[in-house]
Design a protein around this motif. Structure first.
Motif, short mmCIF file in Angstrom:
data_model
loop_
_atom_site.label_atom_id
_atom_site.label_comp_id
_atom_site.label_asym_id
_atom_site.label_seq_id
_atom_site.Cartn_x
_atom_site.Cartn_y
_atom_site.Cartn_z
N LEU A 13 0.83 -1.20 0.00
CA LEU A 13 0.00 0.00 0.00
C LEU A 13 0.87 1.26 0.00
O LEU A 13 0.59 2.21 -0.72
CB LEU A 13 -0.95 0.01 1.21
CG LEU A 13 -1.85 1.22 1.36
CD1 LEU A 13 -2.80 1.33 0.17
CD2 LEU A 13 -2.64 1.12 2.65
N CYS A 14 1.94 1.25 0.78
CA CYS A 14 2.84 2.40 0.83
C CYS A 14 3.45 2.69 -0.54
O CYS A 14 3.51 3.85 -0.97
CB CYS A 14 3.96 2.17 1.85
SG CYS A 14 3.41 2.29 3.55
N ARG A 15 3.90 1.66 -1.22
CA ARG A 15 4.50 1.86 -2.54
C ARG A 15 3.49 2.42 -3.53
O ARG A 15 3.79 3.34 -4.29
CB ARG A 15 5.10 0.55 -3.05
CG ARG A 15 6.40 0.20 -2.35
CD ARG A 15 7.17 -0.87 -3.11
NE ARG A 15 6.35 -2.04 -3.43
CZ ARG A 15 6.42 -3.20 -2.81
NH1 ARG A 15 7.27 -3.36 -1.82
NH2 ARG A 15 5.65 -4.21 -3.16
N ALA A 16 2.27 1.87 -3.53
CA ALA A 16 1.23 2.36 -4.45
C ALA A 16 0.86 3.80 -4.13
O ALA A 16 0.68 4.63 -5.03
CB ALA A 16 0.00 1.46 -4.36
N PHE A 17 0.71 4.12 -2.85
CA PHE A 17 0.36 5.47 -2.40
C PHE A 17 1.43 6.45 -2.85
O PHE A 17 1.14 7.48 -3.47
CB PHE A 17 0.22 5.46 -0.88
CG PHE A 17 -0.30 6.74 -0.30
CD1 PHE A 17 -1.66 6.93 -0.12
CD2 PHE A 17 0.56 7.74 0.12
CE1 PHE A 17 -2.16 8.10 0.43
CE2 PHE A 17 0.08 8.91 0.68
CZ PHE A 17 -1.28 9.09 0.83
N LYS A 18 2.68 6.12 -2.56
CA LYS A 18 3.80 7.00 -2.90
C LYS A 18 3.87 7.22 -4.41
O LYS A 18 3.98 8.35 -4.88
CB LYS A 18 5.10 6.41 -2.37
CG LYS A 18 6.33 7.27 -2.62
CD LYS A 18 7.54 6.62 -1.99
CE LYS A 18 8.80 7.43 -2.18
NZ LYS A 18 8.90 8.56 -1.28
N ARG A 19 3.80 6.15 -5.18
CA ARG A 19 3.89 6.25 -6.63
C ARG A 19 2.75 7.10 -7.19
O ARG A 19 2.98 8.00 -8.01
CB ARG A 19 3.86 4.84 -7.24
CG ARG A 19 4.14 4.76 -8.70
CD ARG A 19 4.32 3.34 -9.23
NE ARG A 19 3.50 2.33 -8.62
CZ ARG A 19 3.93 1.39 -7.76
NH1 ARG A 19 5.20 1.37 -7.39
NH2 ARG A 19 3.11 0.49 -7.26
N SER A 20 1.54 6.87 -6.75
CA SER A 20 0.38 7.61 -7.26
C SER A 20 0.44 9.09 -6.91
O SER A 20 0.15 9.94 -7.75
CB SER A 20 -0.92 7.02 -6.70
OG SER A 20 -1.11 5.73 -7.19
N LEU A 21 0.81 9.41 -5.67
CA LEU A 21 0.87 10.81 -5.28
C LEU A 21 2.04 11.53 -5.93
O LEU A 21 1.91 12.68 -6.36
CB LEU A 21 0.90 10.96 -3.76
CG LEU A 21 -0.49 11.15 -3.14
CD1 LEU A 21 -1.37 9.95 -3.31
CD2 LEU A 21 -0.38 11.56 -1.71
N GLU A 22 3.18 10.88 -6.01
CA GLU A 22 4.34 11.53 -6.59
C GLU A 22 4.15 11.80 -8.09
O GLU A 22 4.69 12.77 -8.61
CB GLU A 22 5.61 10.76 -6.28
CG GLU A 22 5.94 10.92 -4.80
CD GLU A 22 7.28 10.36 -4.36
OE1 GLU A 22 7.93 9.63 -5.14
OE2 GLU A 22 7.66 10.65 -3.22
N LEU A 23 3.36 10.97 -8.78
CA LEU A 23 3.03 11.24 -10.19
C LEU A 23 2.25 12.54 -10.33
O LEU A 23 2.24 13.16 -11.39
CB LEU A 23 2.22 10.09 -10.78
CG LEU A 23 3.00 8.84 -11.14
CD1 LEU A 23 2.05 7.71 -11.54
CD2 LEU A 23 3.99 9.12 -12.27
N ARG A 24 1.61 12.96 -9.25
CA ARG A 24 0.82 14.20 -9.25
C ARG A 24 1.55 15.34 -8.55
O ARG A 24 0.95 16.35 -8.21
CB ARG A 24 -0.53 13.94 -8.61
CG ARG A 24 -1.41 13.05 -9.51
CD ARG A 24 -2.50 12.38 -8.73
NE ARG A 24 -3.34 11.56 -9.57
CZ ARG A 24 -3.12 10.28 -9.84
NH1 ARG A 24 -2.05 9.67 -9.35
NH2 ARG A 24 -3.96 9.58 -10.59
N GLY A 25 2.83 15.15 -8.28
CA GLY A 25 3.64 16.21 -7.71
C GLY A 25 3.59 16.31 -6.19
O GLY A 25 4.04 17.30 -5.62
N VAL A 26 3.06 15.30 -5.52
CA VAL A 26 2.96 15.31 -4.06
C VAL A 26 4.12 14.51 -3.47
O VAL A 26 4.32 13.35 -3.82
CB VAL A 26 1.61 14.70 -3.59
CG1 VAL A 26 1.53 14.66 -2.07
CG2 VAL A 26 0.44 15.48 -4.17
N THR A 27 4.87 15.13 -2.57
CA THR A 27 5.94 14.43 -1.87
C THR A 27 5.31 13.57 -0.77
O THR A 27 4.45 14.04 -0.03
CB THR A 27 6.92 15.43 -1.24
OG1 THR A 27 7.49 16.20 -2.29
CG2 THR A 27 8.02 14.73 -0.46
#
Length: 122
Positions: A13-27
């Motif tokens: 879940l952490c990897r999916a969350f990080k990947r999805s948010l970072e694609l939208r410019g969210v650290t």
């Protein structure tokens, strides 16, 4: 820059969350334990736009309540999202200071993005 602290012990879940948010410019800053979440909260408090938190980290017990209280008592005014898969835990987390709850862990990403967009952070 928009920054979210994710306190969750499910690595997938952490990897999916990080990947999805970072694609939208969210650290995304990740913690997999209560202690790590506490340390990262204090280190990044002023730059956080939201916190997403599971209720039970590396434990069958609801062990994040003291951290929720500490975060609220610090005056943190950004969203704190209860992301527990257990409805009872979500209710308890809300009663202890979480500002939002996600009913289904599969909706954490979309819910967080929607909340950040509504707040003008995206």
């Amino acid at each position: 820059m928009t920054t979210v602290l994710l306190i969750e012990d499910d690595d997938l879940l952490c990897r999916a969350f990080k990947r999805s948010l970072e694609l939208r410019g969210v650290t995304t800053i990740q913690a997999s334990s209560v202690e790590e979440g506490q340390r990262l909260f204090h280190a990044h408090r002023d730059s956080l736009d939201a916190i997403v938190m599971d209720g039970c980290l590396n434990s069958p017990n609801l062990n994040t309540l003291p951290l929720i209280k500490e975060i609220k008592d610090s005056g943190f005014a950004q969203p704190i999202i209860a992301a527990s898969g257990d409805p009872k835990n979500r209710r308890i987390m809300m009663a202890h200071g979480c500002t939002h709850a996600v009913d289904d862990k599969t909706e954490i990403i979309s819910f967080t993005l929607r909340l950040l967009k509504e707040a003008g952070k995206l």
